[in-house]
Design an enzyme around this catalytic site. Structure first.
Site, PDB file in Angstrom:
ATOM      1  N   ASN A 151       0.855  -1.191   0.000  1.00  0.00           N
ATOM      2  CA  ASN A 151       0.000   0.000   0.000  1.00  0.00           C
ATOM      3  C   ASN A 151       0.889   1.238   0.000  1.00  0.00           C
ATOM      4  O   ASN A 151       2.113   1.131   0.049  1.00  0.00           O
ATOM      5  CB  ASN A 151      -0.953  -0.025   1.199  1.00  0.00           C
ATOM      6  CG  ASN A 151      -0.201   0.005   2.511  1.00  0.00           C
ATOM      7  OD1 ASN A 151       0.442   0.992   2.841  1.00  0.00           O
ATOM      8  ND2 ASN A 151      -0.262  -1.097   3.263  1.00  0.00           N
ATOM      9  N   ARG A 152       0.284   2.402  -0.063  1.00  0.00           N
ATOM     10  CA  ARG A 152       1.057   3.624  -0.307  1.00  0.00           C
ATOM     11  C   ARG A 152       1.574   4.309   0.947  1.00  0.00           C
ATOM     12  O   ARG A 152       2.103   5.425   0.872  1.00  0.00           O
ATOM     13  CB  ARG A 152       0.205   4.605  -1.130  1.00  0.00           C
ATOM     14  CG  ARG A 152       0.066   4.149  -2.585  1.00  0.00           C
ATOM     15  CD  ARG A 152      -0.825   5.096  -3.355  1.00  0.00           C
ATOM     16  NE  ARG A 152      -0.537   6.477  -3.058  1.00  0.00           N
ATOM     17  CZ  ARG A 152      -1.456   7.433  -2.992  1.00  0.00           C
ATOM     18  NH1 ARG A 152      -2.719   7.147  -3.185  1.00  0.00           N
ATOM     19  NH2 ARG A 152      -1.106   8.676  -2.725  1.00  0.00           N
TER      20      ARG A 152
END
Ligand code: PMT
Length: 401
Positions: free
Chosen positions: A202-203
């Protein structure tokens, strides 16, 4: 905060430019007060451009504003970096022949000094005597370090790196309201392996969690940071002050959280943990040419680490969860936050909106903090350090309630 940076005449003055920039970027009002000798190394235009304030060495400029004492009187902190042997001697006797001298005499604020000079000068009995006298008066010192000096020589006398001086300065400006408190912070994003070369991730950059760890340390806490895939550069400022444990996947995060949590009095789960992992991780690289159909990944749920912590919570622990939500409005953010709080059962929940452009990676965030009953404790929009500060204010208030 209002910070005065005194710069004196040593080659390390060039490094003080970076220190000045750190103060300005952190949102502080900065006044640089160089000595005449310092200006031989770095000129006034550089200090003015970085600090966005006028720069002079003289007590005769800006007389109507009584600048020779006003800067010191208004300061929340005075930092002298680099401080030469000559300046330490002048400070000891109180010589006030220039603006830095008068500012140091006029201030009631804490003073932090970062000496820089050749080893012989540092070790000279005069300098050591001056340092002892100044310490006795409550002046704070950082460094000098041992290392490469200006010439070919190495030894004690090198100015401490700007980031470390900055961190110490922020500590001096911060309240001591978490002194001795053991704080565990998770940060970053977990990566769930698909095969030896790929993962589901994920970011999350880890910035928000790193700022919480840094703010907690500045307020006197003993901090352990569990870092899930965070870039080394983001962690460099914390390395000497925080115990950092690096992890990759949610499963690894869970093992380390379990090991560290029993000692912690405050736990902040800022990491973005994958809810699912790949059911069967391929042991060799998955190759296109080895298959006729498009691959399908079967996912299975990861354990809810936060929920597990809450189930094992001791009376002495305060557990803070995070909620990252894509929402249309603040009311939806609140509603989703309250539902998540009820599911997780933690003592506090920090809710932030995430989107293609907000929440993750950026230096800024907007954070709502909910109390155990779902009541809104604070709303902060600003740098991730500012949101970290607001969250820890709520933690301190909850612990003293
Ligand atoms: O790292 P940055 O780029 O600075 O971005 C910051 C952030 C947006 C990632 C951060 O502020 C944030 O919101 N972190 C939590 C992200 C998240 O996982 O939210 P969630 O709503 O999916 O999870 C809720 C809570 O449960 C979180 O505290 C999470 O750590 C925890 N959790 C989630 C899943 C799981 N299996 N176990 C957990 O413990």
């Amino acid at each position: 905060m209002n910070i005065v940076l005194g710069v004196t005449g040593g080659i390390a003055a060039y490094k003080a430019v970076l220190l000045a920039r750190l103060f300005v970027e952190a949102g502080h009002e900065l006044h640089v007060v160089p000595t005449e000798n310092a200006l031989r190394f770095v000129g006034a235009p550089t200090w003015e451009a970085i600090s966005r304030n006028p720069v002079t060495t003289s007590v005769h400029d800006d007389v109507p504003e009584v600048r020779h004492v006003a800067l010191g009187q208004r300061a929340d902190l005075v930092v002298v970096a680099p401080a030469t042997a000559n300046t330490l001697a002048k400070m000891t006797v109180g010589i006030a022949e220039d603006l830095l001298g008068t500012t140091l005499l006029a201030t009631q604020a804490p003073v932090l000094v970062a000496p820089a000079m050749h080893t012989e000068m540092w070790q000279h009995p005069s300098t050591q005597h001056n340092v002892a006298v100044l310490r006795g008066r409550g002046v704070h010192f950082i460094g000098p370090e041992s290392g490469r000096l200006t010439g070919n020589d190495t030894g004690a006398g090198r100015m401490t790196e700007p980031q470390q001086i900055f961190d110490r300065a922020i500590e001096l400006l911060s309240p001591d309201d978490l002194a001795g408190t053991r704080v565990l912070v998770t940060a970053g994003g977990t990566r769930e392996p698909i095969d030896p070369v790929r993962f589901l991730g994920n970011r999350s950059s880890g910035r928000q969690g790193v700022e919480i760890a840094a703010e907690a340390v500045a307020r006197g806490a003993e901090v352990t940071l569990i870092a899930a895939n965070i870039e080394g550069a983001l962690l460099s400022g914390l390395q000497h002050r925080v115990k950092i444990v690096s992890v990759g996947s949610a499963a690894e995060l869970e093992v380390v959280v379990r090991a560290e949590a029993s000692e912690a009095e405050v736990i902040v789960m800022a990491a973005a943990v994958a809810d699912y992992r790949v059911a069967e991780v391929a042991q060799g690289k998955m190759r296109k040419e080895d298959r006729e159909e498009d691959p399908v990944l079967r996912l299975v749920q990861n354990p809810d680490i936060l929920r597990g912590l809450v189930d094992r919570r001791t009376d002495a622990q305060l557990i803070i969860g995070f909620a990252a939500e894509t929402v249309e409005s603040e009311s939806e953010m609140l509603e989703r936050g309250r539902r998540k709080l009820a599911r997780k059962g933690c003592d506090m929940l920090a809710v932030n909106a995430v989107s293609w452009t907000t929440g993750f990676e950026s230096d800024r965030n907007e954070l709502l903090v909910l109390g155990a009953e779902g009541q809104l404790l604070s709303t902060t929009s600003g740098t991730k350090r500012e949101t970290a500060r607001a969250l820890l204010d709520a933690v301190v208030a909850a612990r003293s309630a």
